[in-house]
Scaffold this active site. Sequence first.
Site, PDB file in Angstrom:
ATOM      1  N   LYS A  56       0.867  -1.331  -0.136  1.00  0.00           N
ATOM      2  CA  LYS A  56      -0.015  -0.026  -0.157  1.00  0.00           C
ATOM      3  C   LYS A  56       1.044   1.344  -0.126  1.00  0.00           C
ATOM      4  O   LYS A  56       0.482   2.203  -0.539  1.00  0.00           O
ATOM      5  CB  LYS A  56      -1.026  -0.069   1.384  1.00  0.00           C
ATOM      6  CG  LYS A  56      -2.119  -0.959   1.135  1.00  0.00           C
ATOM      7  CD  LYS A  56      -3.092  -0.568   2.173  1.00  0.00           C
ATOM      8  CE  LYS A  56      -4.286  -1.249   2.213  1.00  0.00           C
ATOM      9  NZ  LYS A  56      -5.310  -0.764   2.835  1.00  0.00           N
TER      10      LYS A  56
ATOM     11  N   ARG B 247     -19.107   8.376   3.104  1.00  0.00           N
ATOM     12  CA  ARG B 247     -19.616   7.074   2.641  1.00  0.00           C
ATOM     13  C   ARG B 247     -18.743   6.672   1.528  1.00  0.00           C
ATOM     14  O   ARG B 247     -18.074   7.374   0.740  1.00  0.00           O
ATOM     15  CB  ARG B 247     -20.988   7.482   2.044  1.00  0.00           C
ATOM     16  CG  ARG B 247     -22.172   7.685   2.692  1.00  0.00           C
ATOM     17  CD  ARG B 247     -23.136   8.637   1.958  1.00  0.00           C
ATOM     18  NE  ARG B 247     -22.830   9.741   1.274  1.00  0.00           N
ATOM     19  CZ  ARG B 247     -23.256  10.403   0.279  1.00  0.00           C
ATOM     20  NH1 ARG B 247     -24.376   9.966  -0.204  1.00  0.00           N
ATOM     21  NH2 ARG B 247     -22.928  11.486  -0.227  1.00  0.00           N
TER      22      ARG B 247
ATOM     23  N   GLY C  68     -35.354  -1.326   0.028  1.00  0.00           N
ATOM     24  CA  GLY C  68     -34.360  -2.381  -1.136  1.00  0.00           C
ATOM     25  C   GLY C  68     -34.209  -3.497  -0.338  1.00  0.00           C
ATOM     26  O   GLY C  68     -35.169  -4.429   0.384  1.00  0.00           O
TER      27      GLY C  68
ATOM     28  N   CYS D 175     -19.560  -0.827   7.702  1.00  0.00           N
ATOM     29  CA  CYS D 175     -19.757   0.059   8.919  1.00  0.00           C
ATOM     30  C   CYS D 175     -21.188  -0.282   9.561  1.00  0.00           C
ATOM     31  O   CYS D 175     -21.233  -0.409  10.748  1.00  0.00           O
ATOM     32  CB  CYS D 175     -19.486   1.356   8.810  1.00  0.00           C
ATOM     33  SG  CYS D 175     -17.750   1.635   8.550  1.00  0.00           S
TER      34      CYS D 175
ATOM     35  N   LYS E  84     -21.526  -3.712  11.781  1.00  0.00           N
ATOM     36  CA  LYS E  84     -20.795  -3.809  12.848  1.00  0.00           C
ATOM     37  C   LYS E  84     -21.033  -2.743  13.938  1.00  0.00           C
ATOM     38  O   LYS E  84     -21.055  -2.640  15.035  1.00  0.00           O
ATOM     39  CB  LYS E  84     -19.171  -3.673  12.591  1.00  0.00           C
ATOM     40  CG  LYS E  84     -18.770  -2.401  12.095  1.00  0.00           C
ATOM     41  CD  LYS E  84     -16.872  -2.498  12.127  1.00  0.00           C
ATOM     42  CE  LYS E  84     -16.529  -1.310  11.537  1.00  0.00           C
ATOM     43  NZ  LYS E  84     -16.304  -0.263  12.372  1.00  0.00           N
TER      44      LYS E  84
HETATM   45  P1  NAD Z   1      -9.617  -0.101   6.323  1.00  0.00           P
HETATM   46  O1  NAD Z   1      -9.605  -1.508   6.779  1.00  0.00           O
HETATM   47  O2  NAD Z   1     -10.028   0.283   4.884  1.00  0.00           O
HETATM   48  O3  NAD Z   1      -8.236   0.602   6.494  1.00  0.00           O
HETATM   49  C1  NAD Z   1      -7.241   0.609   7.576  1.00  0.00           C
HETATM   50  C2  NAD Z   1      -6.052   0.446   7.465  1.00  0.00           C
HETATM   51  O4  NAD Z   1      -5.209   0.584   8.380  1.00  0.00           O
HETATM   52  C3  NAD Z   1      -5.351  -0.734   6.580  1.00  0.00           C
HETATM   53  O5  NAD Z   1      -4.785  -0.077   5.441  1.00  0.00           O
HETATM   54  C4  NAD Z   1      -4.557  -1.511   7.594  1.00  0.00           C
HETATM   55  O6  NAD Z   1      -3.171  -1.968   7.121  1.00  0.00           O
HETATM   56  C5  NAD Z   1      -3.955  -0.117   8.412  1.00  0.00           C
HETATM   57  N1  NAD Z   1      -3.612  -0.657   9.669  1.00  0.00           N
HETATM   58  C6  NAD Z   1      -3.837  -1.539  10.449  1.00  0.00           C
HETATM   59  N2  NAD Z   1      -3.107  -1.414  11.661  1.00  0.00           N
HETATM   60  C7  NAD Z   1      -2.183  -0.408  11.541  1.00  0.00           C
HETATM   61  C8  NAD Z   1      -1.097  -0.195  12.231  1.00  0.00           C
HETATM   62  N3  NAD Z   1      -0.875  -0.452  13.562  1.00  0.00           N
HETATM   63  N4  NAD Z   1      -0.285   0.952  11.857  1.00  0.00           N
HETATM   64  C9  NAD Z   1      -0.502   1.582  10.654  1.00  0.00           C
HETATM   65  N5  NAD Z   1      -1.564   1.046   9.812  1.00  0.00           N
HETATM   66  C10 NAD Z   1      -2.343   0.210  10.241  1.00  0.00           C
HETATM   67  O7  NAD Z   1     -10.643   0.858   7.226  1.00  0.00           O
HETATM   68  P2  NAD Z   1     -11.512   1.708   6.801  1.00  0.00           P
HETATM   69  O8  NAD Z   1     -12.482   1.659   6.089  1.00  0.00           O
HETATM   70  O9  NAD Z   1     -10.629   3.256   6.617  1.00  0.00           O
HETATM   71  O10 NAD Z   1     -12.064   2.433   8.465  1.00  0.00           O
HETATM   72  C11 NAD Z   1     -11.331   2.858   9.428  1.00  0.00           C
HETATM   73  C12 NAD Z   1     -11.912   3.237  10.557  1.00  0.00           C
HETATM   74  O11 NAD Z   1     -12.965   4.229  10.186  1.00  0.00           O
HETATM   75  C13 NAD Z   1     -12.861   2.262  11.212  1.00  0.00           C
HETATM   76  O12 NAD Z   1     -13.038   2.385  12.537  1.00  0.00           O
HETATM   77  C14 NAD Z   1     -14.110   2.527  10.281  1.00  0.00           C
HETATM   78  O13 NAD Z   1     -15.378   1.937  11.137  1.00  0.00           O
HETATM   79  C15 NAD Z   1     -14.328   3.986  10.409  1.00  0.00           C
HETATM   80  N6  NAD Z   1     -15.081   4.531   9.433  1.00  0.00           N
HETATM   81  C16 NAD Z   1     -15.100   4.035   8.165  1.00  0.00           C
HETATM   82  C17 NAD Z   1     -15.601   4.578   7.133  1.00  0.00           C
HETATM   83  C18 NAD Z   1     -15.938   3.669   5.702  1.00  0.00           C
HETATM   84  O14 NAD Z   1     -16.400   4.412   4.906  1.00  0.00           O
HETATM   85  N7  NAD Z   1     -15.245   2.948   5.292  1.00  0.00           N
HETATM   86  C19 NAD Z   1     -16.320   5.681   7.347  1.00  0.00           C
HETATM   87  C20 NAD Z   1     -16.405   6.364   8.448  1.00  0.00           C
HETATM   88  C21 NAD Z   1     -15.697   5.603   9.758  1.00  0.00           C
HETATM   89  C1  UGA Z   2     -22.259   4.778   5.984  1.00  0.00           C
HETATM   90  C2  UGA Z   2     -22.706   6.084   6.351  1.00  0.00           C
HETATM   91  O1  UGA Z   2     -23.528   6.652   5.405  1.00  0.00           O
HETATM   92  C3  UGA Z   2     -21.623   7.313   6.635  1.00  0.00           C
HETATM   93  O2  UGA Z   2     -22.072   8.229   6.879  1.00  0.00           O
HETATM   94  C4  UGA Z   2     -20.781   6.507   7.386  1.00  0.00           C
HETATM   95  O3  UGA Z   2     -19.284   7.465   7.855  1.00  0.00           O
HETATM   96  C5  UGA Z   2     -20.252   5.149   7.009  1.00  0.00           C
HETATM   97  O4  UGA Z   2     -21.370   4.307   6.976  1.00  0.00           O
HETATM   98  C6  UGA Z   2     -19.251   4.570   8.073  1.00  0.00           C
HETATM   99  O5  UGA Z   2     -19.228   4.617   9.238  1.00  0.00           O
HETATM  100  O6  UGA Z   2     -18.450   3.813   7.374  1.00  0.00           O
HETATM  101  P1  UGA Z   2     -21.288   3.712   3.794  1.00  0.00           P
HETATM  102  O7  UGA Z   2     -21.327   2.598   4.438  1.00  0.00           O
HETATM  103  O8  UGA Z   2     -20.205   3.855   2.803  1.00  0.00           O
HETATM  104  O9  UGA Z   2     -21.564   4.689   4.541  1.00  0.00           O
HETATM  105  O10 UGA Z   2     -22.664   3.511   2.730  1.00  0.00           O
HETATM  106  P2  UGA Z   2     -24.155   3.979   2.533  1.00  0.00           P
HETATM  107  O11 UGA Z   2     -24.226   4.799   1.346  1.00  0.00           O
HETATM  108  O12 UGA Z   2     -24.746   4.602   3.979  1.00  0.00           O
HETATM  109  O13 UGA Z   2     -24.862   2.553   2.289  1.00  0.00           O
HETATM  110  C7  UGA Z   2     -24.688   1.727   3.353  1.00  0.00           C
HETATM  111  C8  UGA Z   2     -25.771   0.441   2.996  1.00  0.00           C
HETATM  112  O14 UGA Z   2     -27.228   1.208   3.374  1.00  0.00           O
HETATM  113  C9  UGA Z   2     -25.712   0.008   1.598  1.00  0.00           C
HETATM  114  O15 UGA Z   2     -25.915  -1.405   1.605  1.00  0.00           O
HETATM  115  C10 UGA Z   2     -26.798   0.438   0.813  1.00  0.00           C
HETATM  116  O16 UGA Z   2     -27.255  -0.110  -0.264  1.00  0.00           O
HETATM  117  C11 UGA Z   2     -27.714   0.666   2.046  1.00  0.00           C
HETATM  118  N1  UGA Z   2     -28.895   1.995   1.928  1.00  0.00           N
HETATM  119  C12 UGA Z   2     -28.468   3.163   1.675  1.00  0.00           C
HETATM  120  C13 UGA Z   2     -30.206   1.538   1.507  1.00  0.00           C
HETATM  121  O17 UGA Z   2     -30.637   0.347   1.528  1.00  0.00           O
HETATM  122  N2  UGA Z   2     -31.237   2.480   1.453  1.00  0.00           N
HETATM  123  C14 UGA Z   2     -30.775   3.883   1.177  1.00  0.00           C
HETATM  124  O18 UGA Z   2     -31.798   4.656   0.959  1.00  0.00           O
HETATM  125  C15 UGA Z   2     -29.312   4.135   1.616  1.00  0.00           C
END
Ligand code: NAD
Ligand code: UGA
Length: 441
Positions: free
Chosen positions: A35, A160, A259, A266, A269
């Site tokens: 990465k 998102r 749907g 997210c 969990k």
């Molecule tokens: P992800 O799994 O895509 O990425 C996490 C990264 O952290 C990986 O690249 C991993 O290799 C790295 N990592 C792990 N341990 C490490 C360490 N000790 N040092 C440095 N790097 C390390 O995760 P994500 O989707 O970006 O989510 C991160 C957090 O943000 C989660 O808690 C998630 O719930 C939250 N979050 C995610 C989203 C989303 O849309 N994915 C949106 C809002 C919040």
């Molecule tokens: C969601 C939240 O929207 C973000 O604000 C948040 O930061 C993120 O989780 C997170 O904590 O990771 P994301 O999971 O990327 O974002 O996707 P969404 O667009 O919210 O969709 C989530 C799920 O809900 C999908 O499976 C989607 O198909 C479903 N969905 C969404 C519906 O079934 N109906 C809707 O009207 C909207």
Amino acid sequence: MKIAVIGTGYVGLVAGACFASKAHDVICVDVIKEKVDKINRGISPIFEEGLEDMLHDLVPRKKLRATLNLKKAVLESELIFISVGTPSKDEAKFDYTYLEQATKDVGLALKEADDYKVVVIKSTCIPGTTINLLKPILEQMSGKKCGKDFGLGFSPEFLREGVAVYDFMNPDRIVIGGVDDKSIEMIESVFINFNSPIMNTDPTTAEMIKITSNSFLAMKISFINEMANIAEKIGSDIKDIAKGIGMDSRISPKFLGAGLGWGGSCFPKDVSALCQQTKEVGVPSLMLESTIAVNKKQPLRSIELLEEALEDNTVKGKKIAVLGLAFKPNTDDMREAVSIPIINSLLDKGAEVHAHDPAAMKNAKEIFDSPNLFLEEDPIQALSDAEGCILVTEWRIYGQLSPKTFKGAMKTPILIDGRRLFDSKKMRTRGIKYFGIGLGK
Ligand code: NAD
Ligand code: UGA
């Protein structure tokens, strides 16, 4: 400002690139060499619209770099964001293995720092984690006092997937939970030119805002899905119902898309973890339990509709097309995608499944292992000779498939529209046996 971002996933890399585009100097840290190397070559290791273009611009200008050396990154920076994954453990709790390790490493680096730095947690966690788990780790590893020698805060991320760069650059609000005013001020300074309201609070409240926000959105979807199932029975259309109620500004039209349920890395969990915590603090949440229960059943509604539509009411021995595997469009992410229980159930019932997705095929290959599942190169191949089709993910390219295409390719043109992507009248008047979630027959 000099910023380190620990973890280069959807949140970390997007945050890093967006901060760098606002003229900050960003150093991203990950434990995966591949990465880090990709980022330093201007290549995005994740599929996220606009991100690679940003890296192409920022990396050569040295506004953004990546490294495996966490200590060096921390010592060079004033603000340290931690955005490592917090996946689910035993379905109902967060696994803090990565978060604890990253926090320990940051704490060890802080030990050698001779300037004041602020650590900002962005990983989603249960309310109380920053103060009760992470602060003691930082103090113990650094031998320093939080609030005096270094600052600490929790600033949730609301982006998102699929539109992560847009969401990060245009947030509805920025929430900063800091241990003291000095920490909040430093965190605020990096968000000042984001043209968004900023709300300041304490870390535990900020953590609760994040997880409550996701739970509320999931609850909204489970609610409209339950109403959709009722609408089908009473012969009305959930799309119009959602439109009608969404026009009330107190309700809003957003997240009322009925749907096959919510998936992703997210919602599942986060809702489960909050639900578990409500039990642990002695106020079990009926709303959260129902939100989860409705969502468990909803994907399988597509198979019930298909079985009702088939002449002999069974998918056994039939070729069934599944369009869309990713948990939503514009991502290759299949974590907790509803396509998984749908395909597994079709296979259990004896169907031969031919599936397609424009982006998630590589991930799908790692999830499924059945001789009766065929991952096809294009949607027409998946539809070819099929006796039924379930539209699972509303990719734009599927919306361009005409009734003629379905009729030409399929043995019997039964279409179960799990996301209400198609115009039901057009489909029905042009010879498709069309059934949609939340649409009366
Ligand atoms: P992800 O799994 O895509 O990425 C996490 C990264 O952290 C990986 O690249 C991993 O290799 C790295 N990592 C792990 N341990 C490490 C360490 N000790 N040092 C440095 N790097 C390390 O995760 P994500 O989707 O970006 O989510 C991160 C957090 O943000 C989660 O808690 C998630 O719930 C939250 N979050 C995610 C989203 C989303 O849309 N994915 C949106 C809002 C919040
Ligand atoms: C969601 C939240 O929207 C973000 O604000 C948040 O930061 C993120 O989780 C997170 O904590 O990771 P994301 O999971 O990327 O974002 O996707 P969404 O667009 O919210 O969709 C989530 C799920 O809900 C999908 O499976 C989607 O198909 C479903 N969905 C969404 C519906 O079934 N109906 C809707 O009207 C909207």
